[in-house]
Design an enzyme around this catalytic site. Structure first.
Site, mmCIF file in Angstrom:
data_model
loop_
_atom_site.group_PDB
_atom_site.id
_atom_site.type_symbol
_atom_site.label_atom_id
_atom_site.label_comp_id
_atom_site.label_asym_id
_atom_site.label_seq_id
_atom_site.Cartn_x
_atom_site.Cartn_y
_atom_site.Cartn_z
ATOM 1 N N SER A 1 7.845 9.099 11.826
ATOM 2 C CA SER A 1 6.823 10.105 11.514
ATOM 3 C C SER A 1 7.113 11.382 12.275
ATOM 4 O O SER A 1 7.593 11.340 13.426
ATOM 5 C CB SER A 1 5.446 9.582 11.933
ATOM 6 O OG SER A 1 4.504 10.636 11.855
ATOM 7 N N TYR B 1 0.572 5.785 18.363
ATOM 8 C CA TYR B 1 1.371 5.846 17.136
ATOM 9 C C TYR B 1 2.582 6.772 17.353
ATOM 10 O O TYR B 1 3.730 6.404 17.083
ATOM 11 C CB TYR B 1 0.454 6.369 16.027
ATOM 12 C CG TYR B 1 1.089 6.668 14.702
ATOM 13 C CD1 TYR B 1 1.162 5.689 13.708
ATOM 14 C CD2 TYR B 1 1.574 7.950 14.406
ATOM 15 C CE1 TYR B 1 1.719 5.984 12.468
ATOM 16 C CE2 TYR B 1 2.123 8.242 13.178
ATOM 17 C CZ TYR B 1 2.197 7.261 12.212
ATOM 18 O OH TYR B 1 2.741 7.551 10.989
ATOM 19 N N THR C 1 -2.316 8.563 1.274
ATOM 20 C CA THR C 1 -2.255 7.101 1.161
ATOM 21 C C THR C 1 -3.552 6.506 1.710
ATOM 22 O O THR C 1 -4.280 7.176 2.457
ATOM 23 C CB THR C 1 -1.093 6.525 2.001
ATOM 24 O OG1 THR C 1 -1.349 6.813 3.378
ATOM 25 C CG2 THR C 1 0.248 7.088 1.587
ATOM 26 N N ILE D 1 2.991 4.368 0.677
ATOM 27 C CA ILE D 1 4.408 4.732 0.557
ATOM 28 C C ILE D 1 5.266 3.507 0.279
ATOM 29 O O ILE D 1 6.213 3.558 -0.522
ATOM 30 C CB ILE D 1 4.880 5.441 1.854
ATOM 31 C CG1 ILE D 1 4.086 6.736 2.073
ATOM 32 C CG2 ILE D 1 6.370 5.745 1.795
ATOM 33 C CD1 ILE D 1 4.295 7.379 3.448
ATOM 34 N N LYS E 1 6.611 5.865 17.422
ATOM 35 C CA LYS E 1 7.546 6.495 16.477
ATOM 36 C C LYS E 1 8.630 7.274 17.244
ATOM 37 O O LYS E 1 9.768 7.362 16.807
ATOM 38 C CB LYS E 1 6.787 7.404 15.517
ATOM 39 C CG LYS E 1 5.721 6.688 14.668
ATOM 40 C CD LYS E 1 6.317 5.928 13.505
ATOM 41 C CE LYS E 1 5.240 5.323 12.612
ATOM 42 N NZ LYS E 1 5.768 4.611 11.459
ATOM 43 N N SER F 1 0.846 -1.198 0.000
ATOM 44 C CA SER F 1 0.000 0.000 0.000
ATOM 45 C C SER F 1 0.876 1.241 0.000
ATOM 46 O O SER F 1 2.066 1.175 0.317
ATOM 47 C CB SER F 1 -0.878 -0.012 1.263
ATOM 48 O OG SER F 1 -1.725 1.111 1.319
#
Ligand SMILES: NC(=O)c1ccc[n+]([C@@H]2O[C@H](COP(=O)([O-])OP(=O)(O)OC[C@H]3O[C@@H](n4cnc5c(N)ncnc54)[C@H](OP(=O)(O)O)[C@@H]3O)[C@@H](O)[C@H]2O)c1
Length: 320
Positions: free
Chosen positions: A174, A200, A235, A52, A204, A50
């Site tokens: 990220s 998330y 995306t 990137i 990261k 998917s």
């Protein structure tokens, strides 16, 4: 970093959007990476089914390399391979299936990847679970996907990577990590109300905090390790996990190819790059913009001890 770049970076919207990409890309040489720079090189890309990751895999092929698409779903991986081959009929594209949050599958994946003359690993697979979810072995899912699986996979493959003339390992991190402090007391997000974006960002942040330790750990194998931010990229992942953001920022989002650029550059440039740094748009970037996110070396080592135990790897390079 020049002055314009710094202004773009600090303005966030300017830097992470396609405007920032366009402004910076004007300064990059069309010959870096040079055409054919990945000839005779093999690059494994996780999350290649998917967004990137699919664009990175296509970029590897465009630079003459062999891409190994690591995905969870055979049909999606086949579709990405077919799409690449529709543009490059002789493309060298292999598929290996694994869920990178599952340590047993990561072990099997490492055995499969050891069958290739692998040069680079790009840990791109990413998730933002809407509610607290655990991996099969009981770890919070974004931690397992972004930190534990990639660490375990690289450790298992490091002897194989040592055979490469220029092995490189890239973590797709990220800019969201700028908002998070290092969760030294609660890497599994057991306390407080769970928010997917927070989990998330924490995971990261852990990726970037561990960079100096990982650079040391894999230095004897000659590995250059880097983490990077791709910018804000249009995306399926963004549309699914952050529909509001996609609506507001839609026209400013980068294409998947633009989001893939720094990962490809880190993999393919002939420049000698320092190991253990955080990158965005082909430049080293600071690890902190907000005062509340700074941490001590003791915090870094504490996180490493917890993470290395959770990933099932030894912590031997954690010197006091
Ligand atoms: N898009 C952005 O603006 C942005 C910004 C900053 C960072 N990133 C990072 O860029 C990376 C790619 O994101 P994207 O936007 O391209 O998202 P995406 O379209 O959702 O793609 C994510 C990919 O990761 C795979 N994946 C997720 N969990 C996995 C697991 N446990 N095992 C194996 N594969 C797994 C997915 O596989 P399936 O096809 O099986 O679901 C998919 O191929 C992520 O690490 C993300 O955090 C993206």
């Amino acid at each position: 970093m020049n002055a314009l770049d710094t202004v773009l970076d600090r303005s966030v919207i300017g830097g992470y959007s396609r405007l920032g990409y366009a402004a910076r890309a004007r300064r990059w040489s069309a010959k870096d990476p040079r055409p054919g720079s990945l000839a005779d090189r093999t690059v494994a890309v996780t999350g290649a089914t998917s967004g990137i990751g699919a664009a990175i895999a296509a970029g590897v092929v465009e630079l003459g390399g062999q891409a190994i698409l690591v995905g969870r779903d055979r049909d999606r991986a086949d579709a990405v391979r077919a799409s690449i081959r529709s543009r490059h009929s002789n493309a060298k594209v292999e598929i290996e299936l694994a869920d990178v949050s599952d340590p047993a599958q990561v072990t099997t994946l490492a055995e499969q990847l050891a069958g290739y003359e692998i040069d680079s690993l790009i840990h791109n697979a990413g998730v933002m679970p809407p509610e607290r979810t655990e991996s099969v072995d009981g770890h919070e899912l974004s931690l397992a996907t972004h930190v534990l699986g990639p660490l375990r996979l690289t450790d298992l493959l490091v002897e194989r990577l040592a055979h490469s003339v220029d092995p490189r390992v890239i973590f797709m991190s990220s800019g969201g990590m700028y908002t998070a402090a290092l969760p030294t007391d609660d890497i599994e997000y057991r306390s407080g109300r769970y928010r997917g974006a927070r989990a998330y960002a924490r995971s990261k942040r852990i990726q970037t905090a561990l960079l100096p330790i990982l650079a040391d750990r894999w230095a004897s194998a000659g590995v250059m390790v880097a983490a990077m931010h791709p910018g804000w990229v249009d995306t399926p992942g963004v549309a699914d996990s952050l529909p509001g953001f996609k609506t507001v920022a839609g026209p400013l989002l980068r294409s998947a190819e633009e989001g893939a650029d720094t990962a490809l550059w880190l993999t393919a440039t002939s420049e000698t790059l320092p190991s253990g740094r955080f990158w965005h748009d082909r430049e080293i970037r600071p690890l902190h913009y907000l005062p509340g996110t700074r941490f001590s070396e003791a915090d870094r080592r504490a996180i490493w001890r917890t993470v290395s135990a959770a990933a099932g790897v030894g912590e031997e390079l954690d010197k006091p």
